[in-house]
Design a protein around this motif. Structure first.
Motif, PDB file in Angstrom:
ATOM      1  N   PRO A  80       0.611   4.904  18.017  1.00  0.00           N
ATOM      2  CA  PRO A  80       0.708   6.031  18.951  1.00  0.00           C
ATOM      3  C   PRO A  80       0.792   7.412  18.275  1.00  0.00           C
ATOM      4  N   TYR A  81       0.894   7.431  16.936  1.00  0.00           N
ATOM      5  CA  TYR A  81       1.094   8.689  16.230  1.00  0.00           C
ATOM      6  C   TYR A  81      -0.023   9.027  15.251  1.00  0.00           C
ATOM      7  N   CYS A  82      -1.170   8.341  15.373  1.00  0.00           N
ATOM      8  CA  CYS A  82      -2.278   8.649  14.462  1.00  0.00           C
ATOM      9  C   CYS A  82      -3.613   8.258  15.083  1.00  0.00           C
ATOM     10  N   ASP A  83      -4.656   8.869  14.545  1.00  0.00           N
ATOM     11  CA  ASP A  83      -6.023   8.513  14.928  1.00  0.00           C
ATOM     12  C   ASP A  83      -6.516   7.313  14.124  1.00  0.00           C
ATOM     13  N   ALA A  84      -5.995   7.168  12.913  1.00  0.00           N
ATOM     14  CA  ALA A  84      -6.436   6.096  12.029  1.00  0.00           C
ATOM     15  C   ALA A  84      -5.272   5.688  11.129  1.00  0.00           C
ATOM     16  N   PHE A  85      -5.224   4.393  10.810  1.00  0.00           N
ATOM     17  CA  PHE A  85      -4.144   3.834  10.004  1.00  0.00           C
ATOM     18  C   PHE A  85      -4.726   3.120   8.793  1.00  0.00           C
ATOM     19  N   TYR A  86      -4.098   3.341   7.634  1.00  0.00           N
ATOM     20  CA  TYR A  86      -4.521   2.729   6.384  1.00  0.00           C
ATOM     21  C   TYR A  86      -3.351   2.050   5.686  1.00  0.00           C
ATOM     22  N   PHE A  87      -3.651   0.982   4.969  1.00  0.00           N
ATOM     23  CA  PHE A  87      -2.742   0.463   3.951  1.00  0.00           C
ATOM     24  C   PHE A  87      -3.181   1.069   2.633  1.00  0.00           C
ATOM     25  N   ALA A  88      -2.223   1.330   1.752  1.00  0.00           N
ATOM     26  CA  ALA A  88      -2.529   1.721   0.376  1.00  0.00           C
ATOM     27  C   ALA A  88      -1.846   0.714  -0.537  1.00  0.00           C
ATOM     28  N   VAL A  89      -2.612   0.168  -1.468  1.00  0.00           N
ATOM     29  CA  VAL A  89      -2.097  -0.840  -2.387  1.00  0.00           C
ATOM     30  C   VAL A  89      -2.563  -0.532  -3.803  1.00  0.00           C
ATOM     31  N   ALA A  90      -1.861  -1.129  -4.770  1.00  0.00           N
ATOM     32  CA  ALA A  90      -2.239  -1.000  -6.177  1.00  0.00           C
ATOM     33  C   ALA A  90      -3.456  -1.884  -6.466  1.00  0.00           C
ATOM     34  N   PRO A  91      -4.176  -1.604  -7.538  1.00  0.00           N
ATOM     35  CA  PRO A  91      -5.358  -2.403  -7.874  1.00  0.00           C
ATOM     36  C   PRO A  91      -5.071  -3.897  -8.048  1.00  0.00           C
ATOM     37  N   HIS A  92      -3.860  -4.251  -8.435  1.00  0.00           N
ATOM     38  CA  HIS A  92      -3.532  -5.666  -8.671  1.00  0.00           C
ATOM     39  C   HIS A  92      -3.070  -6.397  -7.404  1.00  0.00           C
ATOM     40  N   PHE A  93      -3.055  -5.721  -6.255  1.00  0.00           N
ATOM     41  CA  PHE A  93      -2.650  -6.378  -4.999  1.00  0.00           C
ATOM     42  C   PHE A  93      -3.645  -7.498  -4.690  1.00  0.00           C
ATOM     43  N   PRO A  94      -3.139  -8.676  -4.278  1.00  0.00           N
ATOM     44  CA  PRO A  94      -4.071  -9.797  -4.032  1.00  0.00           C
ATOM     45  C   PRO A  94      -5.050  -9.511  -2.890  1.00  0.00           C
ATOM     46  N   GLU A  95      -6.310  -9.864  -3.099  1.00  0.00           N
ATOM     47  CA  GLU A  95      -7.345  -9.660  -2.086  1.00  0.00           C
ATOM     48  C   GLU A  95      -7.211 -10.679  -0.959  1.00  0.00           C
ATOM     49  N   GLY A  96      -7.643 -10.275   0.223  1.00  0.00           N
ATOM     50  CA  GLY A  96      -7.697 -11.180   1.351  1.00  0.00           C
ATOM     51  C   GLY A  96      -6.385 -11.414   2.070  1.00  0.00           C
TER      52      GLY A  96
END
Length: 151
Positions: free
Chosen positions: A78-94
């Motif tokens: 309710p407080y944004c137009d778009a939402f993102y996660f930010a992770v480090a390069p070593h964060f597991p994919e999928g």
């Protein structure tokens, strides 16, 4: 040849990913604020105002355990137009859901790996959020320890 890998603690990873995500947002033309408490009591790791008035929220995940124990990110919509996660390069994919956008960052910057779907805010909500964001930024610039958006 020995390879030395420097492992960061969870707080160090959080700081690095937050810093890199903020730098990336600035490079993309956004003005980010860190640790913004929303009117519903949730705290956004980064909230950013774009050049056309769009509002982004970025949730930083320091690792798999951080993601697994924290499921409040759905309450940011309710407080944004778009939402993102930010992770480090070593964060597991999928592991992360496909719906939000995804930023992969380190302390120096990063990349948009997946664009977030846009769900435009209602005009009245956008105006109220923009004013609250501007007031919070001005208070911080004046040296006030402000965290909460006042709608």
């Amino acid at each position: 040849m020995d390879v030395i890998i420097e492992l960061q603690t969870r707080p160090e990873t959080t700081l690095a990913v937050t810093r890199g995500a903020a730098r990336l947002l600035v490079d993309l033309g956004y003005a980010p604020l860190a640790e913004v408490t929303l009117p519903n009591g949730r705290r956004a790791d980064l909230m950013a105002l774009g050049p056309k008035g769009d509002v982004l929220i970025v949730e930083v995940k320091s690792g798999l355990e951080d993601y697994r124990v924290d499921r409040k990110w759905g309450e940011y919509a309710p407080y944004c137009d778009a939402f993102y996660f930010a992770v480090a390069p070593h964060f597991p994919e999928g592991v992360l859901p496909d719906e939000p956008g995804l930023l992969v960052t380190d302390a120096f910057g990063g990349a948009v790996v997946r664009e977030a779907p846009v769900a435009p805010l209602a005009p009245a909500r956008r105006k109220a959020l923009t004013l609250a964001f501007a007031r919070l930024a001005a208070l911080r610039a004046a040296g006030v320890q402000a965290e909460r958006l006042a709608l």
